[in-house]
Structures are given as C-alpha cells and as structure tokens.
Write a protein that holds these residues in place. Structure first.
Motif, PDB file in Angstrom:
ATOM      1  N   ASP A 132     -15.609  -1.264   2.992  1.00 28.24           N
ATOM      2  CA  ASP A 132     -14.922  -0.121   2.395  1.00 28.24           C
ATOM      3  C   ASP A 132     -15.779   1.123   2.598  1.00 28.24           C
ATOM      4  O   ASP A 132     -16.981   1.121   2.287  1.00 28.24           O
ATOM      5  N   THR A 171      -9.555  -5.629   4.872  1.00 30.68           N
ATOM      6  CA  THR A 171      -8.919  -6.883   4.466  1.00 30.68           C
ATOM      7  C   THR A 171      -9.137  -7.902   5.580  1.00 30.68           C
ATOM      8  O   THR A 171      -9.456  -7.567   6.719  1.00 30.68           O
ATOM      9  N   GLY A 172      -8.935  -9.186   5.249  1.00 28.77           N
ATOM     10  CA  GLY A 172      -9.071 -10.239   6.258  1.00 28.77           C
ATOM     11  C   GLY A 172     -10.480 -10.293   6.812  1.00 28.77           C
ATOM     12  O   GLY A 172     -11.464 -10.413   6.070  1.00 28.77           O
ATOM     13  N   GLU A 230     -10.176   0.485   3.242  1.00 28.61           N
ATOM     14  CA  GLU A 230     -10.477  -0.728   2.479  1.00 28.61           C
ATOM     15  C   GLU A 230     -10.158  -1.926   3.355  1.00 28.61           C
ATOM     16  O   GLU A 230      -9.002  -2.183   3.676  1.00 28.61           O
ATOM     17  N   ASN A 270       0.820  -1.214   0.000  1.00 27.22           N
ATOM     18  CA  ASN A 270       0.000   0.000   0.000  1.00 27.22           C
ATOM     19  C   ASN A 270       0.855   1.266   0.000  1.00 27.22           C
ATOM     20  O   ASN A 270       0.521   2.260   0.630  1.00 27.22           O
ATOM     21  N   HIS A 275      -9.544  -3.832  10.440  1.00 27.41           N
ATOM     22  CA  HIS A 275      -8.267  -4.256   9.862  1.00 27.41           C
ATOM     23  C   HIS A 275      -8.308  -4.008   8.359  1.00 27.41           C
ATOM     24  O   HIS A 275      -9.195  -4.507   7.650  1.00 27.41           O
ATOM     25  N   GLY A 276      -7.342  -3.210   7.879  1.00 26.78           N
ATOM     26  CA  GLY A 276      -7.308  -2.910   6.460  1.00 26.78           C
ATOM     27  C   GLY A 276      -6.324  -1.806   6.148  1.00 26.78           C
ATOM     28  O   GLY A 276      -5.471  -1.450   6.973  1.00 26.78           O
ATOM     29  N   ASP A 277      -6.443  -1.253   4.952  1.00 25.16           N
ATOM     30  CA  ASP A 277      -5.525  -0.229   4.464  1.00 25.16           C
ATOM     31  C   ASP A 277      -6.260   1.083   4.226  1.00 25.16           C
ATOM     32  O   ASP A 277      -7.456   1.099   3.900  1.00 25.16           O
ATOM     33  N   TYR A 328       0.440   0.252   6.554  1.00 26.32           N
ATOM     34  CA  TYR A 328      -0.321  -0.223   7.706  1.00 26.32           C
ATOM     35  C   TYR A 328       0.300   0.222   9.028  1.00 26.32           C
ATOM     36  O   TYR A 328       1.519   0.185   9.213  1.00 26.32           O
ATOM     37  N   ASP A 377     -12.316  -8.031   7.847  1.00 31.09           N
ATOM     38  CA  ASP A 377     -13.138  -6.888   7.433  1.00 31.09           C
ATOM     39  C   ASP A 377     -13.211  -6.754   5.918  1.00 31.09           C
ATOM     40  O   ASP A 377     -13.483  -5.663   5.400  1.00 31.09           O
ATOM     41  N   GLU A 378     -12.974  -7.843   5.213  1.00 29.47           N
ATOM     42  CA  GLU A 378     -13.045  -7.840   3.755  1.00 29.47           C
ATOM     43  C   GLU A 378     -14.407  -7.313   3.301  1.00 29.47           C
ATOM     44  O   GLU A 378     -15.456  -7.749   3.780  1.00 29.47           O
TER      45      GLU A 378
END
Length: 721
Positions: A354, A347-348, A345, A253, A301-303, A291, A350-351
């Motif tokens: 967004d 991930t994991g 956004e 990222n 959890h995400g970017d 991150y 929290d996919e």
C-alpha cells in the motif's frame, strides 16, 4: 426612469384563506372616497451575465437540484439538454457540454473557479456538494467567455449558500435534509443556518454522505472489454497468469464518502445597497476507482482510492448605483489550497503493498471585477470586467514502489489575466450582442529548477463573439417567435498539464504525457463557431432548438499511445488535430393541463478528427428523454424516461476505443409538502433505473469497467424554517 412592471406578492400560509387574512375596511361616511394620486418608482434589477447574454443561460432551480441530486455535480446535471457526464463511478463525474470536457467547461462557484483538479483529469471530483446549492447556471457557447477563453464548451456556475446576500426577515432561518439510498446502502445529510443581527448575517453550512459499493445489473466489465483485454494477473506461486474474476451484481471499490462545511459573514447595511462578505469552506472526499487492467499481468494488482481535501477562502463586495450609467460594481477574490492523493492498495500477489502512487497539490488565487452599466433608455446594457489569477501545481509520481521507493516531483506555475466586455443593444424587435476577451497566460515548468533548467510559454489569446436576435409576438401563427444567430472566434492557450504532464493517472489507468514532451510544442488552439437558435411559443407549449458547428484548426485532446512507452506501461498523450463539432439540443415544455406538464429533450454531437479522418474519442451519443409531472400546492409526482442510443463512432485500430451500447433509464419521484406552522416539511422519494438496465456512459474512460448503478430507491425528509 419608467416603471414597467410592479409586482406585489403575498405569502399566504397553507390552509388560510384570503377572507381570513383581510377584514372588510369600513370607510366612515364623512371620509372622502377620492383616491390620492400615487407615483411609484422602481429601480431596475441589477444585471447578471445571464440577462446580458443573447444566448439563454439555463438556470437549474433549487427544486430540480433537490430532486436530481446525486453524489457528484456531473450526475446531477447529466440529463440537462446538451449536458452529459464523464462518469467515473458514484464518487467522481464532471459535466460534459456539447461533447467538450476538461478545461473547455469551466466549473465555477459564485463566479470564481472551483479550484479543484477536475479539469486535469475527469476522475478527479468537483469540489462542490450538490445538496447545498441554491441554483446552477449553465452557460453554453461563446457567452461563457465572461469566465475565460478556455470555456468554449461552456461554464457551469454553481450558486452556493456560503454567504447570505440578502437581509433575512427572521433572526434565525435555515433548513436541513437527510436521505437514505438503497443502492450502496448510502446515507446523506445537509443543512444551512442563517443568523441575522442588525446589518450582519452569519451563514453556516454542512453536509456528510457515506455509501458502500453499488449494485449493478450484470458484470462490471463488458464482454467486448473482456475479449479485447482478457485481464490476467501473474501468480508467483505457479509462475503462470490467471484470469481476473469479473465481478457480477456489485461494482467493487465504488464506495464513497464526503464531508463539507462552511462559515461566512455578510455586512448588509439597511440604507445603502452594499454587500461585503467573507467565508471559509472545506471540502473533503474519499472514493474508490473501479479496477482497470493495466495491460500487463506482472504489473501491480490492486485498487486505487482517491482522497482529496480543499480549504477555500472567499471575499466578495458589491454596490448598486441606482439609475446612473454604472448600475452595479462587483468584486470577488478567492484562494484555495487543494491536496489530492491516489492511494494504491495491493490485493492478491501484491497484498500489503500500500502506498501513495501519485499525489497532486494546487494552490490558486483568482479575482475579478465586474462593472455593470445601462444607458438611460435601457437600449444598451453590458458588462465590462477584468480578471487575474495565479496557480502553483505540483505532481509527485512514484517511479519505484515500496520497498525501493523513489518519487519524482513536477512543479508548474501558471499566471493569467484577462480583460473582457459583453455589450447588448436592443431596438424594437432586434437585439445585437458583441463580446470580446483578451487574455494573457504564462506557463512555467520548474521541475528541473535545481539543475538550473527552466522552460515555459507565454502568449496572448483573443476571443470574440457576435450575435443577432429577432423576436416578435404573434408571428407565423405563433404566440412568439425568437431567432438568434451567433458567430464566434475563440483562441485558447494550452495548460501546464497539456504541455508538460508526466505522471501516472489512476483514474484513466494510463500514464499521462504532455504534448510538448515530444519536442513539438502544442500550438494555440483556434476555432470558428456558428450557432442558430429558435424559440417558438404556441399556447401552452414552448419549443427551444439550438444547432451549432465548431471548426478547430488544432483541437487538443487525449489519445492513447500506440505502443508501450519507455517502461511506463500504457500511456495517453495530448495531441492536436484539426477537428469539427456539429450538433443540436432541443427541449419542449408543454403544459397539458393546469397541473400536468410534459417535457421532452434531445441532443446530439458529431465530432471528427479531420486530420486523421476518424472520430474524436469519448463523445456522447444521440439522447432523447421525457418527463411527465403532476404538481399542485402540496404534492408532486414525476415519471422520466431517458434513452441513449449506441455510440459506435469510435476511434479505430491500432488501439481501438470500444463502442457503447444503447440503454433506457426509467425513473420516478414523488414529494409531499406538509405545512408545520410557518415552516415547511417535505417528504420525498425517488426511484432510479426501474428496469435495472445495464448502462455504460460513452464519455467515460471507464465505461467498459464501471456501468451506471442498477435499480435503487432514495427516500428522505427536508425541513425549512
């Protein structure tokens, strides 16, 4: 007036000798060889803040900008003496001068602000494209009061190409550049075009860049950060927390892309020294933020990706008046609309989650009028001016993310006006300077306006500087010796963000809290500063050395809160403490041979929170650097070595700032100018971090998770016509 210097410059195409250009002039025998007496007069060059200031204003020329150009202005200027960078990845960095950042270093484009939000948070990019700048002026210390009482650290004034300020000798002129970078597989291009017709000059510029995730020498997160934070993420399937992998070799990222363009028109009549101009420019940038562990395994959890866009309109006019007391008058006015979104956004676990976490908007207008004057004997010169501006700033934060979205708006308005002068008197070997600025500022919080609740502050600040210089040729076995002493008293009013901020900041990975929100409003910041400068010239060598000390009654800065803050997670708050800043910057230019030059530099600042007896956080370390350059008419090559020592003067417990290790960067570059008829084509390449050293910038909030890029090669071509 007296004509002191008359310079005649002949532009000779490469490969053409003077003999080819000039044929012997035959004088008829009957013609008289007696020369007629000619009287030459010249008008002195108009003054600028740089020529008026007692302190030297460092101008970084276009050639150096082109060689060092990075994706951000902070990284482009980050190894100028006394200047470092608040590195947040390749997409965002801002200059740090003498350890000062944010509002204390004013970012300018053509004498007016850049109108972005980089002074609110260092992860916000500066709305400038380094490839399209003609030069950059670095103002240090109190001389920068010409641009505002807040600019105690200095001001960075970028000279852009959006307007043509001189009549071109060709109808069509311009240039373009394209380059490719191996680190991040990045590409960039920029260009400008001038069209001249009668008194009108049309100017167009544009640029685009695109880069993927950068490569790094080792792991993204430092070992000390891993031990302190032990980043984990909750796994809903197992009900346990699992370690977050530490990326190796690539910084996820960290990619970025941007695009800019501008259009301007200038009116430059032939017989009147008048300039009238107007321009529109657009800046658009998107970049990732590496991150940062939020401190709770169950948190999102995400970017984060930051997406910003700015539209700007500029109007400019100036008139020169020749030999009178008033030599020049200049007026500038600009408006900018800025929009900025911090996009999450997931991930994991929290996919798919967004959403825009925090969005920031700013609409600002500022103008200034400068009157340049000069006495008939030229001993007294100076600038008198006024400035005024207004700013509407809105921050919208997400309280509850989707699917139960709830967002809260904070709205602020700031109005400021200033009156300033900077006068310089010279008598023989002595020069004296006196400057003062009085500034009125009002800050209003309209966040709860719908409930009939307002709050705000209005006050006046005064700042003064005085300097004395002695300069002599052939003194103490030197060709030239110059000594300058400066005393300054600076007052600064807190900004709306420093007072009332209350939103999440993705860049620093913390919740931002204003200093007034604890019921004790921030006071006016006051400082007393001293500076001593030396310039020594001997033969082919010139040494410049500046030492300085600032004593603050109440220095305002961000410090991490001790505990979790009301359900908002980890937080940082603006606080005020007594503080001192002491440091130096030095530079040696030594022409070893006609074509070979050695440059050495070094700087250091020690900043202390004297109220609590601990260091001010995020200070630059002791740095030394060198550049060896060989240059002739067509070819140049350079080798640079830059060393930053370890920074272990950090804030102690209860929540410590982690130290940063030392590092050494080795860079090399070369360029070859190829004449193509009356045009010039330049091929260039630059290799950076040849030793593939792990480097973490101590001035960055994200130094522990985002190291500088590893080894990389940039190559490209530049064409000017």
């Amino acid at each position: 007036m007296k004509c002191r210097t008359l310079a005649i410059v002949l532009a000779v195409p490469l490969g053409v000798s003077a003999q080819d250009l000039f044929e012997p002039l035959a004088v008829p025998e009957e013609a008289s060889t007696e020369l007629e007496e000619v009287t030459v007069t010249a008008r002195a060059a108009p003054m600028t803040p740089g020529t008026t200031s007692m302190q030297s204003v460092r101008t970084v020329p276009e050639e150096v900008l082109q060689r060092n150009a990075q994706g951000t202005l902070g990284e482009t200027l980050g190894w100028e003496p006394g200047v470092s960078s608040s590195y947040f990845g390749p997409g965002a960095s801002r200059p740090v001068i003498r350890g000062f950042e944010g509002v204390r270093v004013r970012m300018l484009r053509d004498d007016l602000p850049t109108f972005d939000l980089s002074d609110v948070s260092p992860d916000h990019g500066v709305a400038l494209e380094p490839f399209l700048l003609e030069s950059v002026e670095i103002h240090r210390g109190p001389a920068s009061l010409l641009y505002g009482n807040s600019a105690i650290g200095g001001a960075v004034n970028a000279r852009s190409r959006v307007l043509g300020r001189e009549r071109a000798d060709r109808t069509v002129a311009g240039g373009w550049e394209t380059r490719y970078e191996t680190n991040g597989n990045g590409s960039a291009g920029a260009g400008y075009l001038s069209l001249s017709g009668g008194p009108f000059v049309f100017r167009f510029t544009g640029s685009a860049r695109d880069s993927g995730d950068i490569t790094i020498p080792g792991h993204a997160r430092s070992g000390a950060y891993q031990l302190l934070e032990n980043p984990t993420v909750h796994n809903p399937g197992t009900g346990t927390s699992e370690p977050v992998p530490n990326p190796d070799g690539t910084l996820p990222n960290s990619g970025h892309e941007s695009a800019t363009w501008s259009a301007g028109i200038s009116y430059l009549p032939d017989k009147i020294p008048l300039l009238l101009g107007a321009s529109y420019s657009r800046f658009d940038s998107t970049y990732g933020v590496p991150y940062f562990f939020p401190g709770d395994a169950t948190d999102l959890h995400g970017d984060y990706t930051l997406d910003l866009v700015q539209d700007r309109f500029d109007f400019e006019g100036s008139m020169e008046f020749g030999d009178g007391f008033v030599s020049k008058a200049a007026a500038r006015l600009a408006y900018a609309g800025y929009r900025h979104a911090e996009l999450f956004e997931g991930t994991g676990k929290d996919e798919g989650r967004d959403f825009p976490d925090t969005t920031l908007e700013k609409d600002a207008t500022e103008g200034r009028i400068d009157i340049h004057h000069r006495a008939s004997d030229e001993r007294l010169t100076g600038i008198l001016g006024i400035s005024a501006g207004t700013e509407d700033f809105t921050a919208v934060r997400t309280v509850f993310p989707p699917p139960d979205s709830q967002r809260v708006r904070s709205t602020f308005r700031s109005d400021s006006s200033g009156l300033f002068f900077l006068e310089k008197f010279q008598e023989g070997e002595w020069s004296a300077q006196l400057g003062h600025r009085i500034e009125k500022m009002r800050v209003m919080d309209h966040s709860l306006e719908q409930y009939g609740y307002f709050r705000g502050e209005s006050d006046i600040s005064n700042s003064s500087s005085a300097a004395l210089t002695w300069e002599r040729e052939n003194a103490l076995a030197l060709d030239r010796l110059k000594v300058t002493g400066v005393v300054s008293m600076v007052e600064r009013l807190p900004t709306a963000t420093e007072r009332y901020a209350f939103w999440s900041n993705a860049g620093i990975g913390r919740f931002l809290i204003g200093g007034d929100l604890d019921g004790r409003p921030l006071s006016q910041e006051e400082s007393l500063g001293y500076e001593l400068g030396l310039e020594l010239a001997k033969g082919p060598a010139i040494l410049r050395l500046n030492g300085y000390h600032y004593d603050f009654d109440n220095f305002i800065f961000l410090q991490e809160a001790v505990a979790q803050t009301g359900g908002f997670g980890r937080a940082v708050q603006y606080i005020e403490r007594a503080a001192t800043f002491t440091g130096f910057e030095a530079e040696l230019d030594w022409k070893l041979q006609e074509k070979l030059t050695l440059t050495l530099m070094g700087d250091y600042v020690r900043a202390e929170n004297t109220t609590d007896g601990e260091p001010i956080p995020r200070m630059p370390p002791l740095r030394v650097g060198s550049r060896l350059e060989w240059k002739d008419e067509r070819f140049s090559a350079g080798l640079e070595v830059r060393h930053a020592s370890a920074q272990d003067r950090v804030k102690p417990a209860p929540r410590p700032e982690l130290p940063s290790g030392s590092y050494t960067l080795v860079n090399a570059d070369a360029s070859w100018r190829v004449p193509v008829k009356s045009h010039e084509l330049t091929l260039f390449l630059r290799a950076t971090n040849l030793l593939n050293e792990e480097a973490r910038v101590s001035t960055s909030f994200r130094k522990d998770v985002a190291p500088l890029p590893g080894r990389g090669l940039s190559l490209g071509v530049r064409h000017e016509f």
